[in-house]
Design a protein around this motif. Structure first.
Motif, PDB file in Angstrom:
ATOM      1  N   ARG A 119       0.815  -1.222   0.000  1.00  0.00           N
ATOM      2  CA  ARG A 119       0.000   0.000   0.000  1.00  0.00           C
ATOM      3  C   ARG A 119       0.848   1.273   0.000  1.00  0.00           C
ATOM      4  NH1 ARG A 119      -2.476   0.670   6.106  1.00  0.00           N
ATOM      5  NH2 ARG A 119      -0.624  -0.032   7.255  1.00  0.00           N
ATOM      6  N   GLY A 120       2.107   1.127   0.414  1.00  0.00           N
ATOM      7  CA  GLY A 120       2.945   2.319   0.395  1.00  0.00           C
ATOM      8  C   GLY A 120       3.188   2.816  -1.012  1.00  0.00           C
ATOM      9  N   THR A 121       3.482   1.924  -1.938  1.00  0.00           N
ATOM     10  CA  THR A 121       3.731   2.310  -3.340  1.00  0.00           C
ATOM     11  C   THR A 121       2.477   2.209  -4.193  1.00  0.00           C
ATOM     12  OG1 THR A 121       4.451   0.023  -3.757  1.00  0.00           O
ATOM     13  CG2 THR A 121       6.159   1.654  -3.246  1.00  0.00           C
ATOM     14  N   HIS A 122       1.494   1.432  -3.724  1.00  0.00           N
ATOM     15  CA  HIS A 122       0.241   1.265  -4.485  1.00  0.00           C
ATOM     16  C   HIS A 122      -0.954   1.477  -3.547  1.00  0.00           C
ATOM     17  CE1 HIS A 122       2.401  -0.238  -7.974  1.00  0.00           C
ATOM     18  NE2 HIS A 122       3.037  -1.116  -7.205  1.00  0.00           N
ATOM     19  N   PRO A 123      -1.222   2.713  -3.192  1.00  0.00           N
ATOM     20  CA  PRO A 123      -2.348   2.954  -2.275  1.00  0.00           C
ATOM     21  C   PRO A 123      -3.702   2.568  -2.865  1.00  0.00           C
ATOM     22  CG  PRO A 123      -1.512   5.018  -3.205  1.00  0.00           C
ATOM     23  CD  PRO A 123      -0.540   3.947  -3.593  1.00  0.00           C
ATOM     24  N   ASP A 124      -3.732   2.335  -4.194  1.00  0.00           N
ATOM     25  CA  ASP A 124      -5.000   1.981  -4.833  1.00  0.00           C
ATOM     26  C   ASP A 124      -5.307   0.495  -4.766  1.00  0.00           C
ATOM     27  OD1 ASP A 124      -2.898   1.302  -6.509  1.00  0.00           O
ATOM     28  OD2 ASP A 124      -4.003   1.756  -8.357  1.00  0.00           O
ATOM     29  N   VAL A 125      -4.459  -0.312  -4.136  1.00  0.00           N
ATOM     30  CA  VAL A 125      -4.726  -1.743  -4.055  1.00  0.00           C
ATOM     31  C   VAL A 125      -5.765  -1.999  -2.965  1.00  0.00           C
ATOM     32  CG1 VAL A 125      -2.841  -2.262  -2.426  1.00  0.00           C
ATOM     33  CG2 VAL A 125      -3.703  -4.049  -3.937  1.00  0.00           C
ATOM     34  N   LYS A 126      -6.748  -2.779  -3.289  1.00  0.00           N
ATOM     35  CA  LYS A 126      -7.829  -3.109  -2.340  1.00  0.00           C
ATOM     36  C   LYS A 126      -8.029  -4.631  -2.328  1.00  0.00           C
ATOM     37  CE  LYS A 126      -8.549   1.206  -1.536  1.00  0.00           C
ATOM     38  NZ  LYS A 126      -9.773   1.974  -1.846  1.00  0.00           N
ATOM     39  N   LEU A 127      -8.247  -5.146  -1.128  1.00  0.00           N
ATOM     40  CA  LEU A 127      -8.502  -6.583  -0.934  1.00  0.00           C
ATOM     41  C   LEU A 127      -9.906  -6.763  -0.381  1.00  0.00           C
ATOM     42  CD1 LEU A 127      -7.732  -9.613  -0.611  1.00  0.00           C
ATOM     43  CD2 LEU A 127      -6.708  -9.008   1.598  1.00  0.00           C
ATOM     44  N   LEU A 128     -10.697  -7.600  -1.047  1.00  0.00           N
ATOM     45  CA  LEU A 128     -12.083  -7.854  -0.625  1.00  0.00           C
ATOM     46  C   LEU A 128     -12.254  -9.325  -0.268  1.00  0.00           C
ATOM     47  CD1 LEU A 128     -15.138  -7.240  -0.336  1.00  0.00           C
ATOM     48  CD2 LEU A 128     -15.331  -7.590  -2.813  1.00  0.00           C
ATOM     49  N   PHE A 129     -12.622  -9.581   0.996  1.00  0.00           N
ATOM     50  CA  PHE A 129     -13.020 -10.931   1.406  1.00  0.00           C
ATOM     51  C   PHE A 129     -14.519 -11.047   1.148  1.00  0.00           C
ATOM     52  CE2 PHE A 129      -9.160 -10.241   3.869  1.00  0.00           C
ATOM     53  CZ  PHE A 129      -8.486 -11.452   3.681  1.00  0.00           C
ATOM     54  N   LEU A 130     -14.883 -11.943   0.238  1.00  0.00           N
ATOM     55  CA  LEU A 130     -16.234 -11.909  -0.331  1.00  0.00           C
ATOM     56  C   LEU A 130     -17.325 -12.324   0.646  1.00  0.00           C
ATOM     57  CD1 LEU A 130     -17.547 -11.220  -3.016  1.00  0.00           C
ATOM     58  CD2 LEU A 130     -17.362 -13.601  -3.688  1.00  0.00           C
ATOM     59  N   GLY A 131     -17.052 -13.272   1.544  1.00  0.00           N
ATOM     60  CA  GLY A 131     -18.135 -13.739   2.411  1.00  0.00           C
ATOM     61  C   GLY A 131     -17.649 -14.148   3.776  1.00  0.00           C
ATOM     62  N   MET A 132     -18.109 -13.492   4.836  1.00  0.00           N
ATOM     63  CA  MET A 132     -17.691 -13.825   6.202  1.00  0.00           C
ATOM     64  C   MET A 132     -18.736 -14.644   6.938  1.00  0.00           C
ATOM     65  SD  MET A 132     -14.707 -12.512   6.290  1.00  0.00           S
ATOM     66  CE  MET A 132     -14.272 -12.567   8.030  1.00  0.00           C
ATOM     67  N   LYS A 133     -19.989 -14.510   6.588  1.00  0.00           N
ATOM     68  CA  LYS A 133     -21.057 -15.244   7.278  1.00  0.00           C
ATOM     69  C   LYS A 133     -21.528 -16.381   6.386  1.00  0.00           C
ATOM     70  CE  LYS A 133     -25.566 -14.743   9.545  1.00  0.00           C
ATOM     71  NZ  LYS A 133     -25.134 -15.510  10.713  1.00  0.00           N
ATOM     72  N   HIS A 134     -21.267 -17.631   6.796  1.00  0.00           N
ATOM     73  CA  HIS A 134     -21.628 -18.812   6.006  1.00  0.00           C
ATOM     74  C   HIS A 134     -23.146 -18.882   5.827  1.00  0.00           C
ATOM     75  CE1 HIS A 134     -21.755 -23.009   4.688  1.00  0.00           C
ATOM     76  NE2 HIS A 134     -20.447 -22.929   4.509  1.00  0.00           N
ATOM     77  N   PRO A 135     -23.616 -19.289   4.648  1.00  0.00           N
ATOM     78  CA  PRO A 135     -25.074 -19.345   4.429  1.00  0.00           C
ATOM     79  C   PRO A 135     -25.776 -20.410   5.258  1.00  0.00           C
ATOM     80  CG  PRO A 135     -23.890 -20.281   2.565  1.00  0.00           C
ATOM     81  CD  PRO A 135     -22.864 -19.632   3.435  1.00  0.00           C
ATOM     82  N   ASN A 136     -25.045 -21.385   5.741  1.00  0.00           N
ATOM     83  CA  ASN A 136     -25.626 -22.401   6.619  1.00  0.00           C
ATOM     84  C   ASN A 136     -25.535 -21.895   8.050  1.00  0.00           C
ATOM     85  OD1 ASN A 136     -26.341 -24.627   8.123  1.00  0.00           O
ATOM     86  ND2 ASN A 136     -25.059 -26.067   6.994  1.00  0.00           N
ATOM     87  N   PRO A 137     -26.662 -21.590   8.694  1.00  0.00           N
ATOM     88  CA  PRO A 137     -26.621 -21.046  10.052  1.00  0.00           C
ATOM     89  C   PRO A 137     -25.925 -21.961  11.047  1.00  0.00           C
ATOM     90  CG  PRO A 137     -28.812 -20.814   9.101  1.00  0.00           C
ATOM     91  CD  PRO A 137     -28.036 -21.711   8.186  1.00  0.00           C
ATOM     92  N   ASP A 138     -25.858 -23.263  10.743  1.00  0.00           N
ATOM     93  CA  ASP A 138     -25.191 -24.185  11.655  1.00  0.00           C
ATOM     94  C   ASP A 138     -23.674 -24.023  11.655  1.00  0.00           C
ATOM     95  OD1 ASP A 138     -27.573 -25.308  12.396  1.00  0.00           O
ATOM     96  OD2 ASP A 138     -27.500 -26.911  10.905  1.00  0.00           O
ATOM     97  N   VAL A 139     -23.151 -23.370  10.617  1.00  0.00           N
ATOM     98  CA  VAL A 139     -21.701 -23.209  10.493  1.00  0.00           C
ATOM     99  C   VAL A 139     -21.307 -21.858  11.058  1.00  0.00           C
ATOM    100  CG1 VAL A 139     -19.752 -23.120   8.912  1.00  0.00           C
ATOM    101  CG2 VAL A 139     -21.637 -24.704   8.478  1.00  0.00           C
TER     102      VAL A 139
END
Length: 829
Positions: free
Chosen positions: A604-624
C-alpha cells in the motif's frame, strides 16, 4: 495368454439335428483350426434323436469328439443343457453346428473371462460364412419381448471392432462361466429354440452380471440352415411364444401390468397384419343387407395362425413360468431402466405393416409405455447442506448434479438441513427430515450422497440401491486443522468419527467421485487400507476408474454476465479505478489470510490503490459458525491499520449474484499453509476466478497451484512468504500485458471445468449403473447395521452431527450442542 496350465478347460457344446454334414465340418474346425491348447479343450456333440444316421457319420468322421445321444429332440435349449451336464470345463461354449470358429475364437473369449470377473458371458462376433457381412455384433430388445440383431447383413468394415457390454449374445457362438450357467438353470428348455439366448442374457444382466461382446472372438455362420426345410410359420410360432415367455419372466412387477396386456394385443395385430386379414369382417354392421349371414370358415394364413397358437401355448406355460418369474424377480439387482441402454430401441415396432404400426402407436400411448421405456431413472441426490439463494460448496455441487442429470433422468434433490428455503428449480427440490427419508430411498434407482448422509439414513447401508458417494471433500483432513483449538482427546475423537464416516461410505458405495487426480491417489490408498481393493474389484477393472472417478467442482458453461451492481458501486471503500484483489469465499482455519494481509500492508505504500475484498464472512448455513482464522484476520487487519485497503463483506453473496462481484475484480487470490489438507484440497473458489477470466495468485501445494503454474494462469508463490506474495500481486495487477495473457490462457482452460464436463463420469455411470463388482449377488453386505460408535448416542440430534461434520467447527459445536454431546466428544475409546 498365460501359461497353458493356467488356462481354464473350455467345454464346447455343438447340437446336431439331422445336419451331420454341417456338424462334421464344425467339429473338424474345432479340432484342427483353433489356437487354444487341445488339452484344455473338450468338444461335446449332442445328437437330438436325429434318427437319420447322423450318429454313425459323426462317430466315423469326428472320432475325438464326446458324442451324447439324446433319446428325444430337446431342441437347441435342451440339447445345450444336456451337453453341459457332460462338461468338465469351468467355461462352457456353444457353437451352432452350421458355424465354424476362427483360430482365436476361444483365446479371445477366455481372455475376457479371465481378466474381467464381472463378465459372466462373452458374445462372439459372428459373420456370414464368407466373413464379409455381419450376422451378430449386438442385439436389441423390444418392449414386447422380441430380441433382434442390430446391423445384420451390413458389411464388416471395422465399425464393430470395439468391445462393449450387450444385453445378450447369440447362442450360435457364446461363452458362459459354467458355474453361473448352472446356477441360472442354463437355457430355458421350454423355449425349445429361439430367444433362449435372449432370455439367458436378460437374466444375467438383471442379476448384475455383464455380457461382453468381444470382436476378436469370431465365428462364421450359415444362418438358419437348421430351419431351411421348415415352413416359416413354425419359426413365427416359436418367436411369438418365446417372446411372451421371456417378457413374463423378466420384466419388473411395476411394468408387467402395462406391458403384458399390450404385448398380447400387439401379437394379435401382428397376426392380422401379416396375413392381410380383414379384422372388421365379423362386425355386425358388415353383415349383408339381404339374404342369410355368411357361415363359411374364415381363411387364416398359417403365419397368422402361428401367433394365435403361440398365445394359446403361452397360456399353458404360465403356471410354470410363474415359478420361474418369482425366482428371477427375487434375484434381480438391476431395474428395467438400468437395462434400457442395452435394449437400444425398446420402442422399435419391429414390423412394417401399416395396420400394425398404427396399433403399436396406440398401445404405447394408451399404456404409457413411452414413460417406461425411455432412458430415465429416478435419481435421488441427498445433501445436509442448506439449499437457499446463498449456497455454499456442497449445496452448489449437489444443485448442479441435479441440473446436469435432470436432462436424462427424473431427479429429486433433497436437503436434510432445516434452514433450507430452496429457490425455484427445473427439478424437484425439497427439504426432508432424516427420519422421513425412507420414502425417497424407496423411490430412487440411484442414490447420490455427500458428507455424513449414510449415517443419517442408515437403511442405505444394507439397501440394494445403487449408491454413489461424492467424496470430493476429505473432511477428516479438514478436521486436523479445524480442531486445533480443542483438547487433544476431543480433537482426536472428532477426527476418528469423521474418518469412520468416510470409511463406511468407502465400504458401501458402488461408485465414488473425487475432485482431482491427487485426491484419487489418496482415496485409492484409503480403499486399499480398508480392504475394498479386493481381487474381484481389481480384476474387473485394474484401473479402478469404474469405481473411483475424478469429477471436480465445476463452473457454468455460460460466461459471467453482469446482472446488477458489484462491490465498486455497493461498497464505498472501493473506487472505480482501484486495483481490486478478491478472496472469493469464506475464511476457514486451513487458509492463510494473515500472510495475504501482510502482503497488502507491504504494497500500500507504493500502491495505495490496491484493495482486498473478502467476499463472504457469514456462512449461508446457520449451523456453520465463524472460525478462529476469521477472527484472527480481522484482528490483524485492525492492528496493521488496513481499513482503507481491506474490506470484509460481513454477509454472503447470493450464488446468482456472485458474477457481479467477480467482474469488478482485477485478480483472484487464495492462500494457505503447507499441510496435508492443502495437498489434497480442491479450492473451489479458484473455479470462480477461471470462470471470470481473472489472473490468479495462489500458494503452492494444491492441485490448482499445479494447474496455474503449468498453464501460466497467474503466479504461484511459496507458503507464508509475504514479500513473494506482494510481488506476485503487483505483477498481475500492474503488468497489463501479463494480466491480459493470463486471461487469454484462462479462456482456453476453463472449458475443462464446466459442470457438464466435470460431471461427465457421473452422467456416464447413471446411464448404465451397476453394483460394484464385489457387491454382486453372493458377495454379502459390506457395512454392518450396528451404530457408528459414539454417533449412535447423538443420532437423535442430527443438527449437532452436521455442525462438526459439515465444516462448522468443533468450537462452535461445543458451544451450541450443550453438555450431553460435549461429554460424548470428550470420551476416549
Amino acid at each position: 495368454m498365460p501359461d497353458d496350465s493356467l488356462l481354464p478347460i473350455v467345454s464346447v457344446v455343438v447340437v446336431n439335428y439331422r445336419g451331420a454334414e454341417d456338424t462334421i465340418t464344425c467339429l473338424r474346425a474345432l479340432a484342427d483350426d483353433l489356437a487354444y491348447p487341445a488339452d484344455r479343450l473338450q468338444v461335446i456333440c449332442v445328437d437330438n434323436a436325429s434318427g437319420d444316421g447322423s450318429v454313425e457319420r459323426i462317430k466315423a468322421n469326428a472320432p475325438g469328439v464326446e458324442l451324447v445321444e439324446s433319446k428325444t429332440n430337446l431342441g437347441f435349449a435342451g440339447g445345450c443343457n444336456l451337453g453341459v451336464q457332460h462338461a468338465d470345463g469351468s467355461v462352457v461354449a456353444f457353437l451352432n453346428n452350421d458355424a465354424r470358429p476362427h483360430a482365436d475364437w476361444v483365446d479371445a473369449a477366455v481372455k475376457v473371462l479371465m481378466t474381467e470377473p464381472t463378465v459372466a458371458a462373452v458374445a462372439s462376433k459372428v459373420l456370414d460364412w464368407d466373413g464379409k457381412r455381419i450376422d451378430f455384433v449386438e442385439g436389441g430388445l423390444t418392449w414386447f419381448g422380441m430380441g433382434y440383431k442390430t446391423h445384420q447383413g451390413e458389411l464388416d468394415d471395422g465399425r464393430f471392432d470395439t468391445p462393449r457390454d450387450v444385453l445378450f449374445g447369440t447362442g450360435s457362438a457364446l461363452f458362459v462361466r459354467a458355474s453361473t450357467f448352472k446356477r441360472l438353470g442354463g437355457f430355458d428348455e421350454r423355449f425349445f429354440m429361439f430367444y433362449e439366448d435372449v432370455d439367458l442374457g436378460w437374466r444375467l444382466n438383471l442379476r448384475g452380471w455383464r455380457v461382453r461382446y468381444e470382436p476378436k472372438s469370431v465365428a462364421y455362420h450359415r444362418h438358419h440352415r437348421s430351419m431351411s426345410t421348415l415352413d416359416n410359420s413354425r419359426e413365427t410360432y416359436l418367436l411369438e411364444r418365446n417372446a411372451l415367455a421371456a417378457l413374463y419372466k423378466n420384466v419388473s412387477d411395476e411394468a408387467l401390468g402395462k406391458v403384458l396386456p399390450a404385448a398380447l394385443a400387439l401379437s394379435v395385430r401382428r397376426a392380422t397384419a401379416r396375413g392381410n386379414i380383414d379384422p372388421t369382417q365379423l362386425e355386425i354392421t358388415n353383415r349383408p343387407a339381404t339374404g342369410p349371414d355368411l357361415t363359411d370358415p374364415i381363411e387364416i394364413p398359417r403365419v397368422s395362425a402361428a401367433a394365435m397358437l403361440a398365445i394359446d401355448r403361452f397360456v399353458e406355460m404360465i403356471p410354470s413360468l410363474k415359478e420361474s418369474r418369482a425366482v428371477e424377480q427375487a434375484a434381480r439387482v438391476r431395474s428395467d431402466a438400468d437395462l434400457l441402454p442395452l435394449m437400444h430401441s425398446a420402442l422399435e415396432p419391429a414390423c412394417p405393416e401399416q395396420a400394425y404400426l398404427e396399433a403399436h402407436q396406440k398401445l404405447v400411448a394408451a399404456m404409457g409405455l413411452d414413460e417406461l421405456y425411455t432412458l430415465r431413472r429416478n435419481v435421488l441426490i441427498v445433501t445436509s447442506d442448506a439449499i437457499t439463494e446463498r449456497m455454499a460448496g456442497p449445496a452448489i455441487r449437489a444443485w448442479n448434479m441435479a441440473d446436469v442429470l435432470g436432462g436424462e433422468h427424473d431427479v429429486r434433490l433433497v436437503t436434510m438441513n432445516a434452514h433450507s428455503s430452496p429457490p425455484p428449480a427445473p427439478f424437484d427440490v425439497r427439504y426432508e427430515a432424516p427420519t422421513d427419508m425412507g420414502q425417497h430411498v424407496d423411490w430412487a434407482h440411484i442414490v447420490i450422497l455427500q458428507g455424513h448422509v449414510l449415517e443419517q439414513v442408515p437403511q442405505l447401508k444394507t439397501s440394494s440401491k445403487i449408491v454413489v458417494c461424492d467424496i470430493y471433500d476429505p473432511m477428516h483432513l479438514e478436521q486436523l486443522e479445524q480442531g486445533k483449538d480443542l483438547t487433544d482427546s476431543r480433537r482426536a475423537h472428532v477426527v476418528e468419527v469423521v474418518t469412520e464416516v468416510l470409511s463406511n461410505q468407502l465400504l458401501r458405495g458402488d461408485f465414488f467421485l473425487c475432485a482431482s487426480e491427487r485426491q484419487r491417489h489418496f482415496w485409492l490408498g484409503h480403499l486399499g487400507a480398508i480392504g475394498r481393493l479386493s481381487p474381484t474389484l481389481y480384476d474387473s477393472d485394474p484401473s479402478v476408474r469404474s469405481l473411483l472417478a475424478v469429477a471436480p467442482f465445476g463452473l457454468s458453461a455460460k460466461p459471467p454476465q453482469r446482472t446488477g451492481p458489484g462491490p465498486r458501486d455497493r461498497l464505498g471503500k472501493i473506487g472505480q479505478d482501484d486495483k481490486l484483489v478478491i478472496w472469493a469465499g469464506g475464511i476457514y482455519n486451513w487458509f492463510d489470510p494473515l500472510t495475504l494481509l501482510h502482503a497488502i500492508d507491504r504494497m500500500r505504500g507504493t500502491h495505495p490503490d490496491v484493495k482486498l475484498l473478502f467476499l463472504g464472512m457469514k456462512h449461508p448455513n446457520p449451523d456453520v459458525g465463524e472460525m478462529d482464522m476469521a477472527t484472527r484476520a480481522r484482528a490483524l487487519a485492525t492492528r496493521l491499520d488496513l481499513g482503507d485497503n481491506v474490506v470484509f463483506n460481513e454477509t454472503w453473496v447470493p450464488f446468482e449474484e456472485r458474477q457481479n462481484w467477480l467482474l469488478d475484480a482485477d485478480c483472484g487470490v487464495t492462500t494457505h499453509y503447507e499441510h496435508v489438507e492443502t495437498t489434497f484440497a480442491f479450492r473451489t473458489r479458484v473455479l470462480d476466478y477461471l470462470w471470470s477470466g481473472l489472473p490468479i495468485v495462489t500458494t503452492t501445494g494444491d492441485a490448482f497451484a499445479d494447474l496455474i503454474e503449468r498453464e501460466n494462469l497467474g503466479v504461484v508463490v511459496p507458503a507464508e512468504d509475504p514479500q513473494a506474495l506482494a510481488d506476485a500481486l503487483e505483477k498481475v495487477l500492474y503488468d497489463k500485458e501479463f494480466a491480459r495473457a493470463c486471461s487469454g490462457r484462462i479462456e482456453a482452460v476453463r472449458d475443462r471445468y464446466t459442470w457438464e464436463t466435470a460431471l461427465a463420469p457421473l452422467v456416464e455411470f447413471c446411464r448404465d449403473p451397476r453394483p460394484a463388482a464385489d457387491r454382486l449377488p453372493g458377495a454379502g453386505p459390506m457395512v454392518g447395521t450396528k451404530p457408528l460408535g459414539a454417533v449412535a448416542s447423538v443420532r437423535r440430534d442430527v443438527a449437532l452431527m452436521k455442525e462438526y461434520l459439515n465444516a462448522g467447527g468443533p468450537r462452535e459445536l461445543a458451544r451450541r450442542a450443550g453438555g450431553r454431546l460435549r461429554r460424548v466428544l470428550g470420551q476416549g475409546r
